[in-house]
Design a protein around this motif. Structure first.
Motif, PDB file in Angstrom:
ATOM      1  N   GLU A 170       0.819  -1.206   0.000  1.00  0.00           N
ATOM      2  CA  GLU A 170       0.000   0.000   0.000  1.00  0.00           C
ATOM      3  C   GLU A 170       0.858   1.263   0.000  1.00  0.00           C
ATOM      4  O   GLU A 170       0.502   2.264  -0.632  1.00  0.00           O
ATOM      5  CB  GLU A 170      -0.959  -0.028   1.192  1.00  0.00           C
ATOM      6  N   GLU A 193      -7.145  -8.197  -2.246  1.00  0.00           N
ATOM      7  CA  GLU A 193      -7.140  -6.747  -2.429  1.00  0.00           C
ATOM      8  C   GLU A 193      -6.871  -6.354  -3.881  1.00  0.00           C
ATOM      9  O   GLU A 193      -6.281  -7.109  -4.638  1.00  0.00           O
ATOM     10  CB  GLU A 193      -6.088  -6.081  -1.522  1.00  0.00           C
ATOM     11  N   GLU A 194      -7.296  -5.140  -4.226  1.00  0.00           N
ATOM     12  CA  GLU A 194      -7.033  -4.579  -5.545  1.00  0.00           C
ATOM     13  C   GLU A 194      -6.667  -3.098  -5.397  1.00  0.00           C
ATOM     14  O   GLU A 194      -7.202  -2.408  -4.530  1.00  0.00           O
ATOM     15  CB  GLU A 194      -8.255  -4.688  -6.468  1.00  0.00           C
ATOM     16  N   TRP A 195      -5.754  -2.626  -6.249  1.00  0.00           N
ATOM     17  CA  TRP A 195      -5.357  -1.218  -6.251  1.00  0.00           C
ATOM     18  C   TRP A 195      -5.227  -0.752  -7.703  1.00  0.00           C
ATOM     19  O   TRP A 195      -4.938  -1.545  -8.587  1.00  0.00           O
ATOM     20  CB  TRP A 195      -4.006  -1.010  -5.554  1.00  0.00           C
TER      21      TRP A 195
END
Length: 236
Positions: A170, A193-195
């Motif tokens: 992150e 999770e995805e970003w």
């Protein structure tokens, strides 16, 4: 990073774990081994260890500023920071290890004091802009595990705590999102999770321990899946 006063205890525990693992590695190095080059261009192992020590004191300064409300910048200036780094890098292996251990202890005391409340919640930094003071332990952990790998010893990414690796991912995403040369990335962690960075034009997928090496240092492991050609990432 979504950090708060409530996450401090667990974040500090993770920071202590990763710092202890890095210290075990660093304490095993002798004077000759400190001269070896690292993944940080132009830096020897001695430079990386000296940087970790100075970074700990810089973060401790910020934590004390947050608690007291009295301005204490992380560094006086870039020039002073660079000069101090070069001087510290000339210490012996034992001297560098001792300096890092002492700096880690000062940082630990400073971030523990955040538990009692702060007068300032966001603070300016030279390289990361305004940061939330409660993110300091996780930011320190990111520095520790990335530079632990930079040393080029037998330690490997998968040995880091999963929470530490997630925080580091992150932090890397945040840096890329704010960098003028940040590429378009859609980042998918198989843990869930995805970003997105920029327009998300290049999709990459993998487990935490595969994503972090690429995002931090451009390392492409066997478990990293991607479509098309991987972009060149701006330096850390």
């Amino acid at each position: 990073m979504a950090k708060s006063r409530q996450t401090l205890t667990s974040d500090i525990n993770v920071m202590q774990r990763e710092s202890a693992m890095a210290m075990a590695t660093i304490s095993s190095l002798d004077d000759d081994e400190l001269a070896a080059p690292t993944a940080c261009e132009g830096w020897t192992r001695a430079h990386v260890i000296a940087h970790l020590a100075h970074d700990a004191d810089a973060m401790a300064n910020l934590a004390r500023w947050a608690v007291t409300g009295q301005e204490t910048p992380a560094y006086e200036s870039r020039e002073k920071r660079d000069a101090d780094l070069e001087a510290s890098a000339k210490l012996s292996a034992a001297g560098l290890a001792a300096a890092l251990q002492q700096a880690d202890a000062r940082l630990l005391a400073a971030v523990r004091a955040l538990k009692d409340g702060v007068q300032v919640e966001t603070l300016p930094t030279l390289l990361s802009g305004e940061i939330d003071v409660y993110s300091l332990p996780a930011r320190r952990t990111t520095e520790v595990i990335v530079h632990h790998d930079d040393l080029g010893t037998t330690w490997e990414w998968h040995e880091a705590d999963p929470d530490a690796v997630l925080d580091a991912i992150e932090e890397c995403v945040h840096r890329l999102q704010g960098h003028p040369e940040g590429p378009g990335l859609q980042i998918i962690a198989r843990e869930g999770e995805e970003w997105t960075v920029g327009d998300g034009s290049t999709r990459i997928e993998g487990y935490y321990e595969t994503l972090l090496p690429f995002l931090a240092r451009g390392q492409v492991g066997a478990g990293l899946r991607y479509e098309g050609e991987l972009p060149r990432l701006p330096p850390w």
